[in-house]
Design a protein around this motif. Structure first.
Motif, short mmCIF file in Angstrom:
data_model
loop_
_atom_site.label_atom_id
_atom_site.label_comp_id
_atom_site.label_asym_id
_atom_site.label_seq_id
_atom_site.Cartn_x
_atom_site.Cartn_y
_atom_site.Cartn_z
N ASN A 90 8.56 5.40 40.65
CA ASN A 90 7.59 5.09 41.69
C ASN A 90 7.20 3.62 41.60
N ASN A 110 4.55 2.21 42.38
CA ASN A 110 3.21 2.16 41.81
C ASN A 110 3.33 2.79 40.42
N TYR A 165 -7.38 5.43 44.20
CA TYR A 165 -6.15 6.06 43.68
C TYR A 165 -6.34 7.56 43.51
N HIS A 213 -3.03 14.26 48.24
CA HIS A 213 -1.60 14.59 48.19
C HIS A 213 -1.37 15.94 47.50
N TRP A 240 -1.56 6.02 32.71
CA TRP A 240 -2.57 7.01 32.32
C TRP A 240 -2.55 7.14 30.81
N GLU A 299 1.53 5.79 38.73
CA GLU A 299 1.84 7.17 39.09
C GLU A 299 2.92 7.76 38.19
N SER A 300 3.61 6.90 37.43
CA SER A 300 4.79 7.33 36.69
C SER A 300 4.70 7.21 35.18
N ARG A 308 -4.46 10.65 45.43
CA ARG A 308 -3.73 11.62 44.60
C ARG A 308 -4.25 13.03 44.87
#
Length: 191
Positions: A124, A126, A18, A25, A85, A129-130, A22
């Protein structure tokens, strides 16, 4: 104690994959970005919790190498993905956290808020990610959550994302950051 579905090395691998994606990107549009890293020593960077706040079942917490503040990735043992997170909380304090909201309930509240305020936002798929968890966030009592949603570009400029700021205690959206980064509260504008 139940046996986890993932091993520590599998959880580390999910988090590392992941973070690698990230980093790639972000570095694609920000050449000055310092990539996130994870210590490959499992004993230093990965810890399993049988019951974990905001999730059904156990979770693996993977600590990113220290920068300005603590960054922890929560890997759902049940779903084998990054769930959210945790920002700014020492890993040793994680076991003391008890929240009212689960990630599932957060997503329901976010979707309702999106629909009621005609934001046309998309979370998102996933979710990791959000969704972000904070011990404290500006103008919110107690624990806070942030969910980022992609919105159609505005003809007035700004980005393509809004951030909903939740109070865990009140189980609601307190305010949001619009695509230009300004705090607004569309749910209060009609009052």
């Amino acid at each position: 104690m139940t046996n986890p579905k993932l091993s520590a090395s599998q959880a580390l691998s999910i988090a590392q994959e992941y973070i690698n994606e990230r980093n790639k990107h972000i570095m694609g549009y920000n050449k000055h970005y310092i990539p996130s890293t994870i210590d490959s020593d499992i004993d230093k960077s990965v810890q399993y919790y049988e019951d974990f706040f905001a999730l059904t079942g156990g979770a693996w917490v993977v600590e990113l190498d220290f920068r300005d503040f603590e960054e922890l990735l929560v890997v759902s043992d049940e779903h084998k993905v990054i769930s959210f997170w945790i920002l700014g909380i020492d890993r040793n304090k994680v076991s003391e956290i008890n929240t009212k909201l689960t990630t599932y309930k957060l997503l329901q509240i976010a979707q309702s808020y999106n629909d009621e305020n005609h934001l046309e936002g998309v979370i998102n798929p996933n979710h990791g990610e959000s969704i972000f968890f904070y011990e404290k966030f500006e103008h919110v009592e107690g624990y806070s959550w942030i969910i980022n949603m992609i919105v159609p570009p505005s003809p007035y400029g700004g980005g393509d994302m809004v951030s909903l700021v939740f109070s865990d205690e009140k189980a609601c959206v307190e305010y949001m950051f619009d695509p230009s980064g300004y705090p607004i509260a569309p749910h209060l504008e009609d009052d």
